[in-house]
Design a protein around this motif. Structure first.
Motif, PDB file in Angstrom:
ATOM      1  N   SER A 110       1.373  14.588  -5.673  1.00 49.45           N
ATOM      2  CA  SER A 110       1.950  15.296  -4.540  1.00 49.45           C
ATOM      3  C   SER A 110       3.316  14.672  -4.329  1.00 49.45           C
ATOM      4  O   SER A 110       3.472  13.717  -3.556  1.00 49.45           O
ATOM      5  CB  SER A 110       1.073  15.149  -3.289  1.00 49.45           C
ATOM      6  N   HIS A 111       4.270  15.164  -5.091  1.00 46.32           N
ATOM      7  CA  HIS A 111       5.581  14.518  -5.149  1.00 46.32           C
ATOM      8  C   HIS A 111       6.219  14.345  -3.785  1.00 46.32           C
ATOM      9  O   HIS A 111       6.802  13.300  -3.492  1.00 46.32           O
ATOM     10  CB  HIS A 111       6.510  15.274  -6.104  1.00 46.32           C
ATOM     11  N   ASP A 112       6.164  15.351  -2.939  1.00 46.56           N
ATOM     12  CA  ASP A 112       6.784  15.245  -1.610  1.00 46.56           C
ATOM     13  C   ASP A 112       6.140  14.139  -0.780  1.00 46.56           C
ATOM     14  O   ASP A 112       6.837  13.365  -0.118  1.00 46.56           O
ATOM     15  CB  ASP A 112       6.700  16.577  -0.864  1.00 46.56           C
ATOM     16  N   GLY A 144      10.291  -2.378   4.128  1.00 43.92           N
ATOM     17  CA  GLY A 144      10.879  -3.535   3.436  1.00 43.92           C
ATOM     18  C   GLY A 144      12.040  -4.119   4.218  1.00 43.92           C
ATOM     19  O   GLY A 144      12.160  -5.344   4.370  1.00 43.92           O
ATOM     20  N   ASP A 145      12.898  -3.255   4.728  1.00 43.55           N
ATOM     21  CA  ASP A 145      14.009  -3.739   5.565  1.00 43.55           C
ATOM     22  C   ASP A 145      13.473  -4.370   6.851  1.00 43.55           C
ATOM     23  O   ASP A 145      13.948  -5.418   7.288  1.00 43.55           O
ATOM     24  CB  ASP A 145      14.958  -2.586   5.915  1.00 43.55           C
ATOM     25  N   THR A 146      12.445  -3.748   7.420  1.00 39.86           N
ATOM     26  CA  THR A 146      11.868  -4.244   8.672  1.00 39.86           C
ATOM     27  C   THR A 146      11.267  -5.631   8.498  1.00 39.86           C
ATOM     28  O   THR A 146      11.471  -6.517   9.332  1.00 39.86           O
ATOM     29  CB  THR A 146      10.798  -3.258   9.197  1.00 39.86           C
ATOM     30  N   ILE A 147      10.536  -5.848   7.393  1.00 38.86           N
ATOM     31  CA  ILE A 147       9.910  -7.156   7.215  1.00 38.86           C
ATOM     32  C   ILE A 147      10.962  -8.241   7.019  1.00 38.86           C
ATOM     33  O   ILE A 147      10.780  -9.373   7.472  1.00 38.86           O
ATOM     34  CB  ILE A 147       8.874  -7.169   6.065  1.00 38.86           C
ATOM     35  N   MET A 148      12.071  -7.907   6.393  1.00 42.89           N
ATOM     36  CA  MET A 148      13.122  -8.923   6.211  1.00 42.89           C
ATOM     37  C   MET A 148      13.739  -9.307   7.562  1.00 42.89           C
ATOM     38  O   MET A 148      13.977 -10.486   7.830  1.00 42.89           O
ATOM     39  CB  MET A 148      14.193  -8.424   5.234  1.00 42.89           C
ATOM     40  N   ALA A 167       7.293  10.817  -2.216  1.00 47.03           N
ATOM     41  CA  ALA A 167       8.681  10.525  -1.846  1.00 47.03           C
ATOM     42  C   ALA A 167       8.766  10.073  -0.385  1.00 47.03           C
ATOM     43  O   ALA A 167       9.542   9.165  -0.050  1.00 47.03           O
ATOM     44  CB  ALA A 167       9.562  11.751  -2.083  1.00 47.03           C
ATOM     45  N   THR A 168       7.950  10.686   0.470  1.00 45.75           N
ATOM     46  CA  THR A 168       7.917  10.271   1.877  1.00 45.75           C
ATOM     47  C   THR A 168       7.425   8.832   1.995  1.00 45.75           C
ATOM     48  O   THR A 168       8.017   8.016   2.720  1.00 45.75           O
ATOM     49  CB  THR A 168       7.023  11.215   2.703  1.00 45.75           C
ATOM     50  N   LEU A 169       6.352   8.502   1.275  1.00 45.66           N
ATOM     51  CA  LEU A 169       5.839   7.127   1.305  1.00 45.66           C
ATOM     52  C   LEU A 169       6.840   6.141   0.714  1.00 45.66           C
ATOM     53  O   LEU A 169       6.957   5.006   1.188  1.00 45.66           O
ATOM     54  CB  LEU A 169       4.500   7.039   0.570  1.00 45.66           C
ATOM     55  N   ALA A 170       7.580   6.552  -0.303  1.00 48.49           N
ATOM     56  CA  ALA A 170       8.614   5.682  -0.877  1.00 48.49           C
ATOM     57  C   ALA A 170       9.698   5.396   0.164  1.00 48.49           C
ATOM     58  O   ALA A 170      10.200   4.264   0.256  1.00 48.49           O
ATOM     59  CB  ALA A 170       9.215   6.317  -2.127  1.00 48.49           C
ATOM     60  N   SER A 171      10.059   6.402   0.961  1.00 51.21           N
ATOM     61  CA  SER A 171      11.039   6.190   2.038  1.00 51.21           C
ATOM     62  C   SER A 171      10.479   5.260   3.113  1.00 51.21           C
ATOM     63  O   SER A 171      11.193   4.389   3.617  1.00 51.21           O
ATOM     64  CB  SER A 171      11.428   7.520   2.680  1.00 51.21           C
ATOM     65  N   VAL A 172       9.208   5.453   3.453  1.00 46.73           N
ATOM     66  CA  VAL A 172       8.564   4.578   4.442  1.00 46.73           C
ATOM     67  C   VAL A 172       8.544   3.141   3.897  1.00 46.73           C
ATOM     68  O   VAL A 172       8.824   2.181   4.624  1.00 46.73           O
ATOM     69  CB  VAL A 172       7.130   5.066   4.769  1.00 46.73           C
ATOM     70  N   LEU A 190       0.823  -1.218   0.000  1.00 47.02           N
ATOM     71  CA  LEU A 190       0.000   0.000   0.000  1.00 47.02           C
ATOM     72  C   LEU A 190       0.856   1.266   0.000  1.00 47.02           C
ATOM     73  O   LEU A 190       0.519   2.239  -0.684  1.00 47.02           O
ATOM     74  CB  LEU A 190      -0.971  -0.015   1.178  1.00 47.02           C
ATOM     75  N   THR A 191       1.974   1.265   0.742  1.00 47.64           N
ATOM     76  CA  THR A 191       2.864   2.439   0.716  1.00 47.64           C
ATOM     77  C   THR A 191       3.557   2.569  -0.634  1.00 47.64           C
ATOM     78  O   THR A 191       3.764   3.685  -1.124  1.00 47.64           O
ATOM     79  CB  THR A 191       3.918   2.389   1.842  1.00 47.64           C
ATOM     80  N   ALA A 192       3.888   1.434  -1.251  1.00 49.98           N
ATOM     81  CA  ALA A 192       4.544   1.482  -2.566  1.00 49.98           C
ATOM     82  C   ALA A 192       3.600   2.016  -3.634  1.00 49.98           C
ATOM     83  O   ALA A 192       3.969   2.890  -4.429  1.00 49.98           O
ATOM     84  CB  ALA A 192       5.043   0.086  -2.943  1.00 49.98           C
ATOM     85  N   ILE A 193       2.385   1.483  -3.646  1.00 54.04           N
ATOM     86  CA  ILE A 193       1.409   1.919  -4.645  1.00 54.04           C
ATOM     87  C   ILE A 193       1.093   3.402  -4.462  1.00 54.04           C
ATOM     88  O   ILE A 193       1.157   4.191  -5.411  1.00 54.04           O
ATOM     89  CB  ILE A 193       0.119   1.069  -4.544  1.00 54.04           C
ATOM     90  N   SER A 194       0.784   3.784  -3.231  1.00 54.46           N
ATOM     91  CA  SER A 194       0.447   5.191  -2.951  1.00 54.46           C
ATOM     92  C   SER A 194       1.611   6.114  -3.264  1.00 54.46           C
ATOM     93  O   SER A 194       1.435   7.188  -3.855  1.00 54.46           O
ATOM     94  CB  SER A 194       0.038   5.361  -1.483  1.00 54.46           C
ATOM     95  N   GLY A 195       2.814   5.684  -2.870  1.00 56.83           N
ATOM     96  CA  GLY A 195       3.998   6.511  -3.128  1.00 56.83           C
ATOM     97  C   GLY A 195       4.241   6.726  -4.608  1.00 56.83           C
ATOM     98  O   GLY A 195       4.492   7.854  -5.058  1.00 56.83           O
ATOM     99  N   ALA A 196       4.160   5.640  -5.385  1.00 55.74           N
ATOM    100  CA  ALA A 196       4.375   5.753  -6.838  1.00 55.74           C
ATOM    101  C   ALA A 196       3.324   6.663  -7.461  1.00 55.74           C
ATOM    102  O   ALA A 196       3.648   7.561  -8.253  1.00 55.74           O
ATOM    103  CB  ALA A 196       4.337   4.371  -7.485  1.00 55.74           C
TER     104      ALA A 196
END
Length: 190
Positions: free
Chosen positions: A132-134, A147-151, A137-142, A104-110
């Protein structure tokens, strides 16, 4: 055995579990990562398409798995310390939350950055959202952080299952393994 029993998960629950684990791992490996220009460059087109396709598959599997949990039974909890049961429950629900939040964060961010969702089949799903590019970009960072957290959390989950099998010698690991797997037999199967 399609449905779960008191001693092991059924084939449907096992299918959801292992497909999700494989898809998350492959999506992590093929995630182009890095700045927006790198992610959306033509050099990383296949990786991005595979990553986004697997992400949608993970979202669908997570939803189906949660629905399945409402009608399926679960194996009995082994006789372990109360803190282990609580920790296992917290980790499982955190993993479910991440399986939903990551796509959901990836889709929304893109979409907020103005990019379509791109799938392996050559299908592009344009953004229904105002750019809303900013925020994107924030959602892409989240998304990257999640992604690191789930691994890490999935690694901890796997190590805990191995600990149960090797040290505690209970059936926690084998309840999620297919019967045909070499160590996939529970004590009640033997």
């Amino acid at each position: 055995m399609v449905k779960s029993s008191g001693t092991r998960y059924g084939s449907i629950a096992q299918f959801f579990h292992w497909c999700t684990a494989i898809f998350v791992l492959v999506a992590f490996v093929y995630g182009p990562g890095g700045p927006e220009q790198r992610v959306y460059s033509s050099v990383h087109e296949f990786d991005r398409r595979l990553h986004e396709t697997l992400g949608l598959c993970v979202l669908a599997l997570a939803v189906m798995r949660l629905v399945w949990r409402t009608i399926d039974t679960r194996p009995e909890t082994p006789a372990v310390s109360r803190w282990m049961v609580i920790l296992a429950t917290v980790v499982q629900w955190l993993l479910f939350a991440l399986l939903l939040a990551l796509p959901l964060t990836a889709i929304s961010g893109a979409w907020l950055e103005g990019h379509p969702l791109t799938l392996v089949a050559g299908v592009d799903i344009p953004s229904p959202l105002a750019t809303s590019h900013d925020a994107g970009a924030t959602l892409a960072s989240v998304h990257k952080w999640l992604g690191d957290t789930i691994m890490w959390l999935a690694g901890f989950h796997a190590l805990a299952a191995i600990f149960h099998h090797v040290v505690l010698k209970d059936d926690v690991l084998t309840t999620m393994l297919p019967r045909w797997f070499p160590v996939g037999r529970t004590k009640s199967d033997r």
